[in-house]
Design a protein around this motif. Structure first.
Motif, PDB file in Angstrom:
ATOM      1  N   MET A  60       0.810  -1.203   0.000  1.00  0.00           N
ATOM      2  CA  MET A  60       0.000   0.000   0.000  1.00  0.00           C
ATOM      3  C   MET A  60       0.854   1.269   0.000  1.00  0.00           C
ATOM      4  O   MET A  60       0.426   2.304  -0.517  1.00  0.00           O
ATOM      5  CB  MET A  60      -0.956   0.003   1.194  1.00  0.00           C
ATOM      6  N   LEU A  61       2.063   1.209   0.563  1.00  0.00           N
ATOM      7  CA  LEU A  61       2.951   2.364   0.443  1.00  0.00           C
ATOM      8  C   LEU A  61       3.329   2.594  -1.018  1.00  0.00           C
ATOM      9  O   LEU A  61       3.354   3.737  -1.499  1.00  0.00           O
ATOM     10  CB  LEU A  61       4.205   2.157   1.292  1.00  0.00           C
ATOM     11  N   GLY A  62       3.626   1.502  -1.732  1.00  0.00           N
ATOM     12  CA  GLY A  62       3.913   1.637  -3.156  1.00  0.00           C
ATOM     13  C   GLY A  62       2.722   2.174  -3.923  1.00  0.00           C
ATOM     14  O   GLY A  62       2.865   3.032  -4.807  1.00  0.00           O
ATOM     15  N   SER A  63       1.526   1.701  -3.572  1.00  0.00           N
ATOM     16  CA  SER A  63       0.319   2.174  -4.240  1.00  0.00           C
ATOM     17  C   SER A  63       0.047   3.635  -3.909  1.00  0.00           C
ATOM     18  O   SER A  63      -0.339   4.420  -4.781  1.00  0.00           O
ATOM     19  CB  SER A  63      -0.869   1.306  -3.824  1.00  0.00           C
ATOM     20  N   GLY A  64       0.248   4.011  -2.638  1.00  0.00           N
ATOM     21  CA  GLY A  64      -0.028   5.384  -2.235  1.00  0.00           C
ATOM     22  C   GLY A  64       0.870   6.388  -2.926  1.00  0.00           C
ATOM     23  O   GLY A  64       0.400   7.368  -3.501  1.00  0.00           O
ATOM     24  N   PHE A  65       2.169   6.152  -2.880  1.00  0.00           N
ATOM     25  CA  PHE A  65       3.086   7.068  -3.560  1.00  0.00           C
ATOM     26  C   PHE A  65       2.897   7.003  -5.076  1.00  0.00           C
ATOM     27  O   PHE A  65       3.050   8.005  -5.772  1.00  0.00           O
ATOM     28  CB  PHE A  65       4.530   6.750  -3.180  1.00  0.00           C
ATOM     29  N   GLY A  66       2.551   5.821  -5.571  1.00  0.00           N
ATOM     30  CA  GLY A  66       2.306   5.691  -7.005  1.00  0.00           C
ATOM     31  C   GLY A  66       1.125   6.514  -7.475  1.00  0.00           C
ATOM     32  O   GLY A  66       1.121   7.009  -8.609  1.00  0.00           O
ATOM     33  N   ALA A  67       0.118   6.670  -6.598  1.00  0.00           N
ATOM     34  CA  ALA A  67      -1.069   7.443  -6.988  1.00  0.00           C
ATOM     35  C   ALA A  67      -0.733   8.893  -7.311  1.00  0.00           C
ATOM     36  O   ALA A  67      -1.460   9.552  -8.058  1.00  0.00           O
ATOM     37  CB  ALA A  67      -2.113   7.392  -5.866  1.00  0.00           C
ATOM     38  N   LEU A  68       0.370   9.392  -6.763  1.00  0.00           N
ATOM     39  CA  LEU A  68       0.752  10.774  -7.021  1.00  0.00           C
ATOM     40  C   LEU A  68       1.319  10.977  -8.422  1.00  0.00           C
ATOM     41  O   LEU A  68       1.406  12.110  -8.890  1.00  0.00           O
ATOM     42  CB  LEU A  68       1.782  11.233  -5.981  1.00  0.00           C
ATOM     43  N   VAL A  69       1.725   9.876  -9.079  1.00  0.00           N
ATOM     44  CA  VAL A  69       2.369  10.018 -10.396  1.00  0.00           C
ATOM     45  C   VAL A  69       1.699   9.212 -11.503  1.00  0.00           C
ATOM     46  O   VAL A  69       1.816   9.560 -12.682  1.00  0.00           O
ATOM     47  CB  VAL A  69       3.864   9.625 -10.325  1.00  0.00           C
ATOM     48  N   THR A  70       0.993   8.120 -11.171  1.00  0.00           N
ATOM     49  CA  THR A  70       0.468   7.269 -12.239  1.00  0.00           C
ATOM     50  C   THR A  70      -0.665   7.928 -13.023  1.00  0.00           C
ATOM     51  O   THR A  70      -0.815   7.664 -14.220  1.00  0.00           O
ATOM     52  CB  THR A  70      -0.014   5.916 -11.676  1.00  0.00           C
ATOM     53  N   VAL A 102      11.801 -17.560   0.258  1.00  0.00           N
ATOM     54  CA  VAL A 102      12.252 -16.729   1.379  1.00  0.00           C
ATOM     55  C   VAL A 102      11.328 -15.523   1.466  1.00  0.00           C
ATOM     56  O   VAL A 102      10.931 -14.956   0.460  1.00  0.00           O
ATOM     57  CB  VAL A 102      13.718 -16.272   1.196  1.00  0.00           C
ATOM     58  N   ARG A 103      10.999 -15.155   2.681  1.00  0.00           N
ATOM     59  CA  ARG A 103       9.928 -14.162   2.830  1.00  0.00           C
ATOM     60  C   ARG A 103      10.383 -12.733   2.582  1.00  0.00           C
ATOM     61  O   ARG A 103       9.558 -11.887   2.224  1.00  0.00           O
ATOM     62  CB  ARG A 103       9.276 -14.276   4.203  1.00  0.00           C
ATOM     63  N   TRP A 104      11.664 -12.413   2.740  1.00  0.00           N
ATOM     64  CA  TRP A 104      12.083 -11.014   2.610  1.00  0.00           C
ATOM     65  C   TRP A 104      11.887 -10.479   1.199  1.00  0.00           C
ATOM     66  O   TRP A 104      11.682  -9.278   1.007  1.00  0.00           O
ATOM     67  CB  TRP A 104      13.530 -10.832   3.073  1.00  0.00           C
ATOM     68  N   VAL A 105      11.906 -11.366   0.171  1.00  0.00           N
ATOM     69  CA  VAL A 105      11.721 -10.899  -1.200  1.00  0.00           C
ATOM     70  C   VAL A 105      10.273 -10.443  -1.422  1.00  0.00           C
ATOM     71  O   VAL A 105      10.014  -9.560  -2.235  1.00  0.00           O
ATOM     72  CB  VAL A 105      12.129 -11.984  -2.209  1.00  0.00           C
ATOM     73  N   PHE A 106       9.330 -11.036  -0.703  1.00  0.00           N
ATOM     74  CA  PHE A 106       7.940 -10.570  -0.787  1.00  0.00           C
ATOM     75  C   PHE A 106       7.861  -9.088  -0.420  1.00  0.00           C
ATOM     76  O   PHE A 106       7.192  -8.298  -1.092  1.00  0.00           O
ATOM     77  CB  PHE A 106       7.046 -11.382   0.158  1.00  0.00           C
ATOM     78  N   TYR A 107       8.548  -8.708   0.663  1.00  0.00           N
ATOM     79  CA  TYR A 107       8.512  -7.322   1.108  1.00  0.00           C
ATOM     80  C   TYR A 107       9.225  -6.405   0.116  1.00  0.00           C
ATOM     81  O   TYR A 107       8.857  -5.232  -0.040  1.00  0.00           O
ATOM     82  CB  TYR A 107       9.166  -7.190   2.487  1.00  0.00           C
ATOM     83  N   LEU A 108      10.228  -6.937  -0.574  1.00  0.00           N
ATOM     84  CA  LEU A 108      10.967  -6.151  -1.544  1.00  0.00           C
ATOM     85  C   LEU A 108      10.141  -5.870  -2.795  1.00  0.00           C
ATOM     86  O   LEU A 108      10.181  -4.771  -3.358  1.00  0.00           O
ATOM     87  CB  LEU A 108      12.254  -6.897  -1.919  1.00  0.00           C
ATOM     88  N   LEU A 109       9.371  -6.873  -3.234  1.00  0.00           N
ATOM     89  CA  LEU A 109       8.566  -6.725  -4.452  1.00  0.00           C
ATOM     90  C   LEU A 109       7.238  -6.010  -4.209  1.00  0.00           C
ATOM     91  O   LEU A 109       6.651  -5.454  -5.142  1.00  0.00           O
ATOM     92  CB  LEU A 109       8.279  -8.097  -5.058  1.00  0.00           C
ATOM     93  N   ALA A 110       6.751  -6.030  -2.972  1.00  0.00           N
ATOM     94  CA  ALA A 110       5.421  -5.487  -2.691  1.00  0.00           C
ATOM     95  C   ALA A 110       5.255  -4.026  -3.096  1.00  0.00           C
ATOM     96  O   ALA A 110       4.221  -3.657  -3.672  1.00  0.00           O
ATOM     97  CB  ALA A 110       5.079  -5.681  -1.217  1.00  0.00           C
TER      98      ALA A 110
END
Length: 399
Positions: A60-70, A102-110
Motif C-alpha cells: 500500500m505504500l507503493g500504491s499510495g506514492f504511485g497514486a501521485l504520479v500514475t 524466502v519471505r524477505w523478497v515478498f517485502y521487496l517486491l510489494a
C-alpha cells in the motif's frame, strides 16, 4: 471522436465498456485474493503474526506514492498503453511470488506491485471515462463502480479456497495466466487520439480544499489497514469454516448501500450524508471489536462496516470534485488516494503490532476508535461550501 459518435448511437453497453469492467473487476479480485493469502504464506516461512501484515504495508505504500504520479503518467502515455505495460509487469511479479522460498523478497517486491496496482486503477478509470459518452456517463459509472467491490467480494473467497487445493505456487501461476488474458483483452479497447500534452511536472501540490478529505481518508485508511491481512487470520485462529466471511460481507455491504442510494438518490448535496456514513462505519467496526463469537460477528460487522465505508469513499471523492478547481483535480485525486493507501499501510503495521502483543480484539478496538474520530472531521468537511457544481453525484470507482 468516432468512438464517441458510435457510443451515442449504440448506448454505453459496448464491447470496450465490458472489457474495462471485466479488467477492473479482476484487478480487485486479484489484489484481495492476495491480501489474506500472502500473510498465511509468510507464516509458513516463519513470519510472526505482526510481521505477516508487512506485505500489505509495503504494497500500500507503493500504491499510495504511485497514486501521485500514475494518473499524470497516464495522461501523457495514454491509459491503454499504461494498462498493457502494467499487466505484463504484474504477470512477472506473480510468477516470482510463485517461486519464492524466502519471505524477505515478498517485502521487496510489494512496493513495486503496489505501484503497478495504482497504475491499473488510475488508467482503468481514465479509460472508462473516455469510452462513456456524456449522455450515459452517470449511468455507466454507476455500473462500473460496482466492479471493484465485486472483486473484493470474490477475491478472498477464491484465494482462501484455492490455496489449500492448488497450493500457493500454482494459485499464483493461475493468477498470472489471468493477467496474460487481460493483457490480450486490452487490444479490444480503442486507441487514444494523439494529442499535445502540456509540459508540467508529474507531481503537483494539491489545493488546500482537499485537506479535509485527506484527513478523513487518512483516518479511514489507518483503521482499514489490518482488515485484509488479519481478519482471515483471526477467523482461522477461531476455527471458522468460512475465513473470508468478513471481507466477502464487507464487499456485499458496499455494493448494497451504493445500489440502494443510487436508486433512492442522495439529495441535492450528497456530502451531507458523510457524518452519518462515518458513524455507520464506526458502528460496523465496533461490532467486530465488541460482539461475542466468531462467524456471526464477522458476518454482521462486515455488512455494516462495508455499507458505511463504501459511501465514505463515494461522498469524499464527490466532495473533492466539487471543491477543487478543475485545473487542480488531478493533484487532488492523487492526494486523496495517497492519503488512503499510505495510511492503510501504516494501519496494517501498527495495529498488526498491537494484535501480536495484545490479541485481535485490542487491534479491532483501537481501529474502531480511529474511525470514530472521523465523525467530527466529517462534520467540518460538510460545512465547507462547494466552489463548483456537478450535474449528478459522482460515483467512486475504487474499491
Amino acid at each position: 471522436m468516432q468512438d464517441a459518435d458510435e457510443s451515442r448511437q449504440t448506448g454505453f453497453l459496448t464491447v470496450p465498456f465490458f472489457v474495462v469492467c471485466t479488467f477492473y473487476f479482476l484487478v480487485f479480485a486479484a489484489g484481495y485474493q492476495l491480501f489474506p493469502v500472502v500473510p498465511l504464506r509468510l507464516r509458513e516461512f516463519g513470519a510472526s503474526l505482526a510481521e505477516s501484515g508487512r506485505f500489505q504495508t509495503a504494497f500500500m505504500l507503493g500504491s499510495g506514492f504511485g497514486a501521485l504520479v500514475t494518473g499524470p503518467l497516464g495522461d501523457r502515455l495514454g491509459p491503454r498503453r499504461v494498462l498493457r505495460v502494467a499487466t505484463l509487469a504484474v504477470v512477472g511479479i506473480l510468477l516470482i511470488y510463485a517461486l519464492l522460498r524466502v519471505r524477505w523478497v515478498f517485502y521487496l517486491l510489494a512496493p513495486l506491485h503496489g505501484l503497478l496496482w495504482s497504475a491499473l486503477r488510475t488508467a482503468s478509470v481514465a479509460k472508462v471515462g473516455g469510452i462513456l459518452p456524456l449522455a450515459h456517463r452517470a449511468q455507466g459509472l454507476s455500473i462500473f463502480g460496482l466492479t471493484g467491490p465485486g472483486g473484493v467480494a470474490v477475491g478472498p473467497l477464491v484465494g482462501l479456497w484455492l490455496m489449500p487445493h492448488l497450493g500457493f505456487s500454482w494459485m499464483l501461476v493461475l493468477l498470472a495466466g489471468v493477467f496474460v488474458a487481460l493483457h490480450l483483452l486490452i487490444g479490444f479497447l480503442p486507441r487514444e487520439e494523439s494529442r499535445e500534452i502540456e509540459s508540467v511536472g508529474l507531481f503537483q501540490w494539491p489545493d488546500r480544499s482537499v485537506w479535509g478529505a485527506v484527513a478523513v481518508m487518512g483516518l479511514v485508511g489507518l483503521s482499514f489497514g489490518p482488515m485484509p491481512p488479519y481478519s482471515a487470520q483471526e477467523a482461522k485462529a477461531l476455527g471458522m469454516a468460512w475465513p473470508s466471511a468478513f471481507l466477502t460481507c464487507f464487499a456485499l455491504g458496499m455494493m448494497a448501500m451504493r445500489g440502494l442510494l443510487a436508486l433512492t438518490g442522495m439529495g441535492r448535496r450528497p456530502v451531507a450524508l458523510l457524518p452519518w456514513m462515518a458513524a455507520l462505519t464506526a458502528l460496523g467496526y465496533g461490532l467486530l471489536a465488541l460482539l461475542p463469537g466468531g462467524l456471526v460477528r464477522h458476518l454482521s460487522s462486515g455488512l455494516v462496516y462495508g455499507a458505511g465505508y463504501g459511501m465514505v469513499h463515494t461522498l469524499m471523492l464527490t466532495h473533492v470534485m466539487e471543491t477543487t478547481p478543475p485545473h487542480r483535480r488531478g493533484a487532488a485525486t492523487g492526494a486523496f488516494f495517497f492519503a488512503f493507501d499510505a495510511t492503510t499501510a501504516l494501519g496494517a503495521l501498527g495495529l498488526g503490532w498491537v494484535m501480536q502483543r495484545a490479541g485481535f480484539r485490542w487491534g479491532w478496538a483501537i481501529g474502531a476508535g480511529l474511525i470514530a474520530l472521523c465523525i467530527p472531521v466529517a462534520h467540518r468537511v460538510v460545512r465547507r461550501p462547494a466552489v463548483t457544481s456537478l450535474s449528478a453525484p459522482s460515483v467512486i470507482v475504487d474499491g
